[in-house]
Motif scaffolding. Structure first.
Motif, short mmCIF file in Angstrom:
data_model
loop_
_atom_site.label_atom_id
_atom_site.label_comp_id
_atom_site.label_asym_id
_atom_site.label_seq_id
_atom_site.Cartn_x
_atom_site.Cartn_y
_atom_site.Cartn_z
N THR A 12 -11.31 4.07 2.56
CA THR A 12 -12.40 3.45 3.33
C THR A 12 -13.64 4.33 3.24
O THR A 12 -13.55 5.56 3.33
CB THR A 12 -11.99 3.24 4.79
OG1 THR A 12 -11.71 4.50 5.41
CG2 THR A 12 -10.77 2.35 4.90
N CYS A 13 -14.80 3.70 3.10
CA CYS A 13 -16.03 4.45 2.83
C CYS A 13 -16.73 4.95 4.09
O CYS A 13 -17.74 5.66 4.00
CB CYS A 13 -16.99 3.60 2.00
SG CYS A 13 -16.36 3.31 0.32
N VAL A 40 -12.77 0.90 -0.30
CA VAL A 40 -12.91 -0.27 0.58
C VAL A 40 -14.29 -0.16 1.20
O VAL A 40 -14.54 0.68 2.07
CB VAL A 40 -11.83 -0.30 1.68
CG1 VAL A 40 -11.94 -1.59 2.49
CG2 VAL A 40 -10.43 -0.17 1.07
N GLY A 41 -15.21 -0.98 0.71
CA GLY A 41 -16.60 -0.88 1.15
C GLY A 41 -17.46 -1.92 0.46
O GLY A 41 -16.95 -2.84 -0.18
N ASP A 42 -18.76 -1.73 0.59
CA ASP A 42 -19.71 -2.67 0.01
C ASP A 42 -20.03 -2.26 -1.42
O ASP A 42 -20.57 -1.17 -1.66
CB ASP A 42 -20.99 -2.69 0.84
CG ASP A 42 -21.93 -3.81 0.42
OD1 ASP A 42 -22.33 -3.82 -0.76
OD2 ASP A 42 -22.27 -4.66 1.26
N TRP A 79 -12.17 -2.93 -3.12
CA TRP A 79 -11.85 -4.10 -2.31
C TRP A 79 -13.08 -4.32 -1.42
O TRP A 79 -13.38 -3.50 -0.55
CB TRP A 79 -10.60 -3.86 -1.46
CG TRP A 79 -9.33 -4.01 -2.24
CD1 TRP A 79 -9.07 -4.95 -3.19
CD2 TRP A 79 -8.16 -3.20 -2.16
NE1 TRP A 79 -7.80 -4.78 -3.71
CE2 TRP A 79 -7.21 -3.73 -3.09
CE3 TRP A 79 -7.79 -2.10 -1.37
CZ2 TRP A 79 -5.95 -3.17 -3.26
CZ3 TRP A 79 -6.53 -1.54 -1.55
CH2 TRP A 79 -5.62 -2.08 -2.48
N VAL A 81 -16.02 -5.21 1.16
CA VAL A 81 -16.34 -5.56 2.55
C VAL A 81 -17.86 -5.47 2.67
O VAL A 81 -18.43 -4.38 2.55
CB VAL A 81 -15.67 -4.61 3.57
CG1 VAL A 81 -16.09 -4.97 4.98
CG2 VAL A 81 -14.15 -4.65 3.43
N HIS A 99 -18.78 -3.76 10.14
CA HIS A 99 -18.42 -3.50 8.75
C HIS A 99 -17.45 -2.33 8.65
O HIS A 99 -16.44 -2.38 7.94
CB HIS A 99 -19.69 -3.23 7.94
CG HIS A 99 -19.45 -2.46 6.67
ND1 HIS A 99 -19.06 -3.08 5.49
CD2 HIS A 99 -19.53 -1.13 6.39
CE1 HIS A 99 -18.91 -2.16 4.55
NE2 HIS A 99 -19.19 -0.98 5.07
N GLU A 102 -14.07 -3.29 9.88
CA GLU A 102 -13.42 -4.21 8.95
C GLU A 102 -12.83 -3.47 7.76
O GLU A 102 -11.75 -3.84 7.24
CB GLU A 102 -14.40 -5.28 8.47
CG GLU A 102 -13.71 -6.36 7.62
CD GLU A 102 -14.67 -7.43 7.11
OE1 GLU A 102 -14.23 -8.22 6.24
OE2 GLU A 102 -15.84 -7.47 7.56
N THR A 103 -13.49 -2.41 7.29
CA THR A 103 -12.92 -1.65 6.17
C THR A 103 -11.57 -1.05 6.57
O THR A 103 -10.64 -1.00 5.76
CB THR A 103 -13.86 -0.52 5.69
OG1 THR A 103 -14.04 0.46 6.71
CG2 THR A 103 -15.21 -1.08 5.25
N THR A 121 -9.38 7.97 4.70
CA THR A 121 -10.60 7.51 5.37
C THR A 121 -11.72 8.53 5.26
O THR A 121 -11.54 9.71 5.53
CB THR A 121 -10.33 7.23 6.87
OG1 THR A 121 -9.84 8.41 7.51
CG2 THR A 121 -9.30 6.13 7.03
#
Length: 347
Positions: A12-13, A40-42, A79, A81, A99, A102-103, A121
């Motif tokens: 996760t970012c 896992v991020g934008d 992935w 988000v 956001h 959600e990640t 994380t």
């Protein structure tokens, strides 16, 4: 658990205005430990940070059920988000709090559904999440506890040498693991939170997960006292006599190898740490300053007691460094290596 040549780890970012997104980019650009790391991020944000840092990274968006590609330098599978609003380095925006959460949900689901072997994380910013109206949020550890439906978890930090404690001992390095009896609490609430039943639960989790995830057959755990000099026989507080000692005695009767309660100002010395696999500190700033002095930037955070593997970096969002290219990748490397090792041990 997913079975592959290299474990799949969901990264996760974290806070988009912090250094988390660029750490993900830097890890992909420089090549990380032996794992298939999926951010896992934008993806747009990650591409922007890659361009900002002048790092050549291919951002590859994956479908939810698409198998992650074989890891290679310069490739960052994602992935996705989406951000709620555009993000700029160093500028917090509560609009993106959803956001960030959600990640975490996506990474947890990937682990629980078998698409990932564990999660790592990057740092988030608790204040901005609270400012966005997510009342009661106290951090990754507690969020993961609630999301996974477990009653109790244990926060533990470990230096990189604690990954391979025997080898570290041969090199003369301090292999240190520090778990916490309480985490993100005001100091005035700590004593009331530490009860014998709580200590018993936490020490059982710590003992079991040292066996499960670290392969230590008979863990030896040193326990800090709460008060200076571990209460000085009751003259500096009675928590040791009334709470900690009875809890330890009961667990020793079950076969757990426990030292203490010991004064924290002498426990963290080579003589007292010799042969110790982990230390249980009573509160956040009793144990973590020592660990971070011993290995800041070379340590990782682990959540014990979960039905999945979770590690994290040992630092915060570093808003002042975001976008500058001066973020240190060291702790993320340790967190990924540790998660890969834990995942490799199986359930």
């Amino acid at each position: 658990m997913v079975s592959r040549d290299a474990p799949v780890l969901a990264l996760t970012c974290g806070e988009p205005a912090g250094i988390g997104p660029e750490l993900a980019v830097m890890l992909a650009a420089d090549g990380g430990p032996a794992a298939r790391v999926v951010a896992v991020g934008d993806p747009v944000l990650l591409a922007e940070r890659a361009a900002m840092l002048d790092r050549r990274v291919e951002i590859r968006v994956l479908a939810p059920d698409e198998p992650p590609p074989v890891a290679r330098r310069g490739l960052l599978p994602v992935w996705p988000v989406a951000l709620r609003t555009p993000s700029h380095p160093g500028r917090l925006d509560p609009a993106n709090a959803g956001h960030v959460l959600e990640t975490l949900d996506v990474a947890i689901d990937a682990c629980r559904s078998g698409r990932a072997d564990g999660m790592v994380t990057a740092p988030l910013h608790k204040g901005v999440i609270l400012d966005a109206g997510h009342a009661g949020f106290t951090g990754h550890t507690e969020y993961l506890r609630d999301a996974c439906g477990v009653a109790e978890v244990v926060m533990m930090l470990a230096t990189d040498s604690a990954l391979h404690a025997r080898e570290a001992g041969w090199r003369g390095e301090a292999a240190l693991r520090v778990a916490l009896a309480t985490t993100h609490l005001p100091l005035r609430e700590v004593a009331d939170t530490i009860t014998a039943p709580r200590l018993e639960r936490l020490l059982r989790i710590l003992h079991a997960d040292l066996q499960r995830w670290f392969g230590i057959t008979a863990p030896r755990i040193a326990v800090c006292g709460l008060n200076p000099h571990a209460g000085e026989g009751g003259h500096l507080g009675r928590e040791e006599l009334d709470v900690i000692i009875p809890a330890l005695e009961g667990l020793r009767a079950e076969g757990l190898a426990l030292d203490g309660p010991l004064p924290a100002d002498t426990l963290f010395t080579p003589r007292h740490l010799e042969g110790v696999d982990a230390v249980l500190a009573m509160y956040h700033d009793q144990g973590l300053p020592v660990l971070k002095y011993a290995g800041f930037g070379r340590a990782a955070n682990i959540t014990l007691g979960l039905p999945l593997v979770r590690t994290s970096v040992d630092h915060g969002t570093a808003l002042d460094l975001a976008g500058t290219g001066r973020a240190d990748l060291g702790s993320l490397r340790v967190a990924v290596a540790l998660a890969a090792e834990m995942a490799g041990r199986g359930v």
